[in-house]
Write an enzyme that holds these catalytic residues in place. Sequence first.
Site, short mmCIF file in Angstrom:
data_model
loop_
_atom_site.label_atom_id
_atom_site.label_comp_id
_atom_site.label_asym_id
_atom_site.label_seq_id
_atom_site.Cartn_x
_atom_site.Cartn_y
_atom_site.Cartn_z
N ALA A 1 0.85 -1.19 0.00
CA ALA A 1 0.00 0.00 0.00
C ALA A 1 0.89 1.24 0.00
O ALA A 1 2.08 1.17 0.29
CB ALA A 1 -0.88 -0.01 1.24
N GLY B 1 -0.65 -5.31 -0.14
CA GLY B 1 -1.59 -5.02 -1.22
C GLY B 1 -1.07 -5.52 -2.56
O GLY B 1 -1.86 -5.82 -3.47
N GLU C 1 -2.00 -9.07 -2.65
CA GLU C 1 -3.47 -9.14 -2.80
C GLU C 1 -3.88 -8.87 -4.24
O GLU C 1 -4.83 -9.46 -4.75
CB GLU C 1 -4.14 -8.16 -1.84
CG GLU C 1 -3.99 -8.60 -0.38
CD GLU C 1 -4.61 -7.61 0.59
OE1 GLU C 1 -4.10 -6.46 0.66
OE2 GLU C 1 -5.59 -7.96 1.25
N GLU D 1 1.46 -7.01 6.78
CA GLU D 1 0.65 -5.98 7.46
C GLU D 1 0.75 -6.06 8.97
O GLU D 1 0.68 -5.06 9.67
CB GLU D 1 -0.82 -6.11 7.03
CG GLU D 1 -1.14 -5.53 5.67
CD GLU D 1 -0.80 -6.47 4.52
OE1 GLU D 1 -0.20 -7.54 4.76
OE2 GLU D 1 -1.14 -6.12 3.38
#
Length: 694
Positions: free
Chosen positions: A66, A105, A108, A128
């Site tokens: 992210a 992310g 993901e 995370e």
Amino acid sequence: MVAVSNMADLTVEDGVAVLTIDNPPVNALSAGVRVGLTEGVAMAAADDSVSAMVLICAGRTFIAGADITEFGGASTGPSLHDALTAMENCSKPIVAAIHGTALGGGLETALVCHYRVADAKARFGLPEVNLGLLPGAGGTQRLPRVVGVAKALEMVTSGVPIGSEEALASGLISEIVEDLRGGAIAFAKKVVAENRPLVRIRDQNEKIDEAKGKPELFAAIRKSIARKTRNFKAPEFNIQCIEAAVNSASFDEGLTVERSLFTELMTGEQSAAQRYFFFAERMAQKIPDVPKDTVEIPVNKVGVIGAGTMGGGISMNILNVGIPVTIIETKQEALDRGMAVIRKNYENTAKKGRISQQDVEDRMGLLTGSLNMEDLADCDMVIEAVFENMDLKKDIFGRLDKIVKQGAILASNTSALDVNEIASATTRPESVIGLHFFSPANVMKLLEIVRGDASSNEVIRTSMSFAKKIGKAAALVGVCPGFVGNRILAQRQYQAQKLIMEGAMPQDVDKVLFEFGLPMGPYQMSDLAGLDIGWDAEKSKGETIRDVLCEAGRRGQKTGAGYYDYDENRNHKPSAEVEKIILEFSEKSQNVRREIDEEEILARCIYPMINEGAKILDEGIAIRASDVDVVWVYGYGWPIYRGGPMHYADSIGLDKVLAKMKEYGELTGDAFWEPSPLLVKLAAEGKGFKDFAG
Ligand SMILES: NC(=O)c1ccc[n+]([C@@H]2O[C@H](COP(=O)([O-])OP(=O)(O)OC[C@H]3O[C@@H](n4cnc5c(N)ncnc54)[C@H](O)[C@@H]3O)[C@@H](O)[C@H]2O)c1
């Protein structure tokens, strides 16, 4: 080539659309990337000449996570969730082509692609948890569907990435390719030619079905991480998400659980503190008055003086990165003992499988023992770690000045002594600096770098880089007794002593600080370090509790007794003998003992630390409040989910800290509670330590 957004472009090659993300340095999922993903997929879907798509990244890595600068602020463009949904629902197969690191992310995003290929060096992870979070874009629901529940649990709770081979074996990727772009395009064509299905991970239930009705899988991971993750919310929440993936009626139901737990973490104090600390550690590298381009001194050979507790651990850090070390002692016996301890430590690590036997030999091969300081003549850096005695240290530095080549760094590992005075024993104070390692030096991450008045920019810059090279987190501090860490510690120790004189027992104080999140309280810490550090048997007259304990042979864990009694496994229990001694001392001091509650114990131990931190900032001993926090998290195990003492103070509000300082000042009539002028000023202005700028 078509620009899809300011961070993405699209080309079509032989019926395969190649969407390239380019957001240096790590292709973080900024708004421009999310637009690129959404629009790129739409363009490829709408183009009849396209039958498949490859998602690839420019630069050194796939999407590495992210955009952490967007956290807590308003973000623009499509949400990650929307971008990922568009990708997963695309009617044409999307192949992720992964190099570098696919983290958070980034992974993901790869998990909503229908296939994944990677180069041999790629790494995949969901880190995370290290920021007090969980993967909130479906990672906890999709990963177990691919790699299985046990592996997914391990990955989300540790945050540690896996490599390509493991990813291939676990089904996370379909192929390891040599030429990433060409290999991915060829793979995409194969998918089309063979008419392979569009694999949507959300629909794959086989691996999670295997874990249904097996609560022991979750119990096992909880047990294995319990000690390391005590009081942390994020590891447990990550586990709960994977439990939801297994036990929910549908993928979307699991996703709802993930979203709700993610939001709780994202808006909570723990993650705020952990994200704050992430930046604090990086900020500590910045030294305003030492230019970034300062020329560094090459460090290719290091001397260590003293093969005791610290000298041995310090040497190990340096040997670990392949730099030769010459270690000096006064007597052969001490040298042999010191070197044997180093070997034993390495052997133990090898037994645990963390290094190979060859590593042990290689590292020991870089270590030379000597009784002759002349052997340090050609060292680029010498670190002194002899007894904490100014005369001895000055004598050593005077001799080093005559022996060691010009331009070398002369460092002391002193815990509290005046580095300027040590430097004054040389004709080159500009070469002298404090390198304060923490015990055990091969384990603790902090290196407090103590700049003397004369320390040169080159010496400071090189010391900072050297810290990084040996895997330490550095904080640059100025000279004062105890520097930043031990000076703050002294305040807490003082109050801890007062508390046992007024009514608490050591175990009461320790319990409160342990529950607060510290690895141990002040009395357990004293017992571990040894009560006789700095204690002089000849001068001791039983004037303090410590004197009496040391005189009685209760010198800490090493003697089986200190503030606590210890069994043969070093488990502690409260000591009736110590309680009796404390009561006698209290009585002699005419203290009327009273019940002291946990709130008071915590406040009286923690607020003086904050106050001392404020004084340290005011005096310019630390550059910024966050550096103080780096010292306390990495040097003393302050719980990272509370950010450090200064962040903790900001999170409570400085007005409240100040009010407590005043309250205890009145209660005890002790000038100790005089608030620092900086604390008073910032509280009056409604500011925090984060607003202090030198
Ligand atoms: N132990 C800790 O927790 C800790 C933490 C940080 C810093 N320090 C500092 O590190 C330094 C060393 O502490 P330690 O705990 O390793 O002590 P230690 O007693 O374990 O080791 C000191 C070693 O220095 C050797 N020595 C003494 N004089 C010498 C000389 N002239 N030449 C060569 N070797 C000599 C001794 O033989 C001994 O082996 C002290 O300044 C201490 O304050 C200690």
